[in-house]
Design an enzyme around this catalytic site. Structure first.
Site, PDB file in Angstrom:
ATOM      1  N   ASP A 150       0.864  -1.173   0.000  1.00  0.00           N
ATOM      2  CA  ASP A 150       0.000   0.000   0.000  1.00  0.00           C
ATOM      3  C   ASP A 150       0.903   1.226   0.000  1.00  0.00           C
ATOM      4  O   ASP A 150       1.422   1.628   1.049  1.00  0.00           O
ATOM      5  CB  ASP A 150      -0.912  -0.003   1.223  1.00  0.00           C
ATOM      6  N   ASN A 202       2.791   4.780 -11.385  1.00  0.00           N
ATOM      7  CA  ASN A 202       1.623   4.659 -12.247  1.00  0.00           C
ATOM      8  C   ASN A 202       0.301   4.512 -11.487  1.00  0.00           C
ATOM      9  O   ASN A 202      -0.752   4.860 -12.019  1.00  0.00           O
ATOM     10  CB  ASN A 202       1.812   3.461 -13.181  1.00  0.00           C
ATOM     11  N   TYR A 246      -9.999  14.794  -8.847  1.00  0.00           N
ATOM     12  CA  TYR A 246      -9.039  14.136  -9.742  1.00  0.00           C
ATOM     13  C   TYR A 246      -8.082  15.162 -10.344  1.00  0.00           C
ATOM     14  O   TYR A 246      -6.868  14.950 -10.374  1.00  0.00           O
ATOM     15  CB  TYR A 246      -9.785  13.389 -10.840  1.00  0.00           C
ATOM     16  N   LYS A 294      -3.931  15.314  -9.978  1.00  0.00           N
ATOM     17  CA  LYS A 294      -3.031  15.200 -11.131  1.00  0.00           C
ATOM     18  C   LYS A 294      -2.288  16.501 -11.420  1.00  0.00           C
ATOM     19  O   LYS A 294      -1.138  16.469 -11.865  1.00  0.00           O
ATOM     20  CB  LYS A 294      -3.823  14.740 -12.364  1.00  0.00           C
TER      21      LYS A 294
END
Length: 231
Positions: free
Chosen positions: A63, A90, A155, A159
């Site tokens: 994790d 990723n 989101y 990012k």
């Protein structure tokens, strides 16, 4: 001249499916040893069975939102392969909703996985790479780390954070021989945020994103590329 990567070792997060799985395959084909990381142990077992490369692939359930687990990951990887030259961050999650519908659990899941975990991995990579003469880090962001759209507030925040983190570390790492770059893909043919890959026939293939990662990793020492955008 393209950088030769055969014999090096890479850690790849989010490796059990989608883009991560494609990155693992691509790196193995380049002769790189891979430490494949995910929370899904069953997915990692399937990955090992599929790749069939023996001891060149080490699957580790971890994790990466937990700093101590990340530090342990690097210890396990180093014990197996010695020097870690490459880290590909990723792993990511997504959910899209009006901002008033986000509760703290949803927000923490997105920010902790997409940004905080990347920070943990980069910090551990810098500690290891400074000690071992340099290396390369590639973070996977998204077009929504450069653009915005409605219902993607959390989101986008995560990012955009990855993009900023990457640019700061790109500058911080250069004096130590550490190259840090980001791949920012658009919609990709993977099961993500509740949308199955079958509904994304016109989107990027995971293999295309993986090839972008390999392209960055193979750039010569004279290249200062820090961003690769795939639409």
């Amino acid at each position: 001249m393209a950088r030769q990567l055969a014999g090096q070792t890479a850690i790849v997060t989010g490796a059990s499916r989608g883009i991560g799985r494609a990155i693992v395959r691509n790196l193995l084909e380049l002769g790189i040893n891979v430490v494949a990381v995910a929370r899904n142990e069953y997915g990692l077992e399937r990955l090992q069975e599929e790749m069939r490369v023996g001891k060149r692939l080490l699957a580790v359930a971890c994790d990466i939102r937990d700093q101590l687990e990340v530090e342990r990951l690097f210890e396990v990887a180093s014990d197996r392969f010695g020097r870690i030259e490459i880290v590909v961050n990723n792993a990511g999650v997504g959910s899209f909703a009006p901002i008033e519908e986000y509760d703290e659990v949803m927000l923490d899941e997105i920010l902790d996985t997409n940004l905080k975990a990347v920070f943990h991995m980069c910090r551990a990579a810098f500690v290891h790479m400074k000690r071992n003469g340099g290396g390369q880090v590639v973070n996977i962001a998204a077009l929504l780390g450069m653009e915005t759209e409605p219902f993607a507030s959390a989101y986008c925040a995560s990012k955009w954070g990855v993009m900023g983190l990457t640019e700061a570390l790109h500058q911080e790492g250069r004096p130590h021989g550490i190259r840090v770059a980001v791949v920012a893909p658009g919609t990709t043919q993977t099961d993500f945020a509740g949308i199955p890959s079958q509904q994304k026939s016109q989107a990027l293939r995971p293999e295309t994103v993986a090839e972008g990662v390999s392209y960055l990793l193979q750039q010569g020492d004279d290249a200062k590329m820090s961003q690769l955008v795939l639409r």
